[in-house]
Design a protein around this motif. Structure first.
Motif, mmCIF file in Angstrom:
data_model
loop_
_atom_site.group_PDB
_atom_site.id
_atom_site.type_symbol
_atom_site.label_atom_id
_atom_site.label_comp_id
_atom_site.label_asym_id
_atom_site.label_seq_id
_atom_site.Cartn_x
_atom_site.Cartn_y
_atom_site.Cartn_z
ATOM 1 N N HIS A 270 -4.583 1.850 -3.991
ATOM 2 C CA HIS A 270 -5.563 1.481 -2.969
ATOM 3 C C HIS A 270 -6.905 1.058 -3.573
ATOM 4 C CE1 HIS A 270 -3.446 3.601 0.655
ATOM 5 N NE2 HIS A 270 -2.621 2.897 -0.083
ATOM 6 N N VAL B 174 0.829 -1.218 0.000
ATOM 7 C CA VAL B 174 0.000 0.000 0.000
ATOM 8 C C VAL B 174 0.859 1.262 0.000
ATOM 9 C CG1 VAL B 174 -2.034 -1.038 1.086
ATOM 10 C CG2 VAL B 174 -0.190 -0.148 2.531
ATOM 11 N N ALA C 109 -2.270 1.492 6.541
ATOM 12 C CA ALA C 109 -1.154 2.028 5.754
ATOM 13 C C ALA C 109 -0.374 3.108 6.506
ATOM 14 C CB ALA C 109 -1.662 2.577 4.427
#
Length: 314
Positions: free
Chosen positions: A123, A117, A168
């Motif tokens: 994403h 990520v 993330a």
């Protein structure tokens, strides 16, 4: 002995590590050691480089403490330390890698998948793949983080985007895995390599929906039942698999292995903690108390095992 305690650190678990460090320092002093406490940060690495001690006790959690980096530095400085080495620490911290090792050796894990990520442009595609690959509910969490930081139990599809963004923040790699409901238990492991023993199994009953940060570290956040009220055959399996997981990763001196007992009464391994919390509300000391080891005795035991292990290597 002259012992330095590294604690604090810069990870999201800093506050826990401060408490762990203070507990360890007090216990070592009670046992007659000369103790130097260092609130560690990579910016203050010179304090470690200048250490003149017999042993380092690592009371850090998370990044730079539990992931093998500080262990590598101490190895290069030829300063003995308590606990697991570089490779075992790094493997245990990497949830995806450790799960692969466990499952290939017959320890049941939850179905999972990792995603990079590091680029936010990816994403959207990750969200779509997660929807295709997993059925609700499922868990999204950082691949390398402790104390459930950055973890989301996704119960509705509209939570996925935010869950990815949250995870993330802590890591460039996230882990998505099936949600396993059931009883949360943990098994402390202690001993020399090859002759480890499992301490009594602890069942954790969190006051919140799951064993999150507050449940772990706030007084009254969870109830610890020691020994856990599980039958003898399941207790044997949990203890056997905890020791095996510890050994498979190459852990040393001590660790704590977390499981969920699912609806079919099967243990599903979650992770191995190479530097489990040693705060007043922590699990490891509770289990040790059950077999008659006080907190101070437990810390001294770790020191003795580390010193004996060092002599064996020489």
């Amino acid at each position: 002995m002259k012992v330095a305690v590294l604690y604090g650190g810069t990870s999201g678990e800093r506050e826990v590590s401060l408490s762990t460090g203070q507990g360890i320092i007090k216990a070592l002093k009670n046992k007659g050691h000369e103790v130097t406490g260092i609130d560690f940060s990579p910016k203050r690495i010179s304090e470690v480089l200048q250490l003149d001690v017999d042993l380092v006790f690592i009371g850090l959690h998370g990044r730079y403490g539990e992931d093998g980096r500080i262990q590598g530095l101490l190895d290069m400085l030829e300063i003995p330390y308590v606990g697991s080495g570089v490779l075992a620490s790094a493997l245990a911290m990497d949830k995806a890698k450790s799960k692969q090792i466990f499952s290939s050796n017959g320890i049941q894990t939850a179905n999972s998948k990792t995603y990079d990520v590091s680029n936010s442009d990816w994403h959207k595609g990750i969200q779509e793949d997660v929807k295709k690959s997993f059925s609700l509910p499922f868990v999204i969490k950082p691949n390398q983080e402790g104390s459930t930081l950055g973890l989301t139990i996704v119960k509705e599809e509209n939570q996925i985007a935010e869950a990815i963004k949250t995870a993330a923040k802590s890591d460039s790699i996230i882990l998505v895995e099936d949600y396993v409901g059931g009883r949360e238990v943990t098994v402390p492991v202690v001993g020399h390599k090859g002759s480890e023993r499992a301490l009594p199994v602890i069942e954790i009953i969190p006051k919140n929906d799951y064993y999150d940060f507050d449940s772990k570290y706030k007084p009254g956040g969870s109830e610890h039942i020691v020994p856990a009220k599980v039958d003898s055959s399941l207790t044997d399996q949990l203890q056997r698999e905890a020791v095996l997981a510890h050994q498979l990763l190459g852990c040393d001196v001590y660790s704590r292995v977390d499981f969920i007992i699912n609806e079919n009464n099967q243990p599903i391994i979650l992770e191995v903690n190479t530097l489990p919390g040693m705060t007043p509300t922590s699990l490891f000391p509770d289990s040790a108390q059950e077999i008659g080891w006080s907190y101070d005795d437990l810390i001294q035991k770790f020191v003795e095992l580390s010193v004996a292990g060092k002599k064996q290597k020489v």
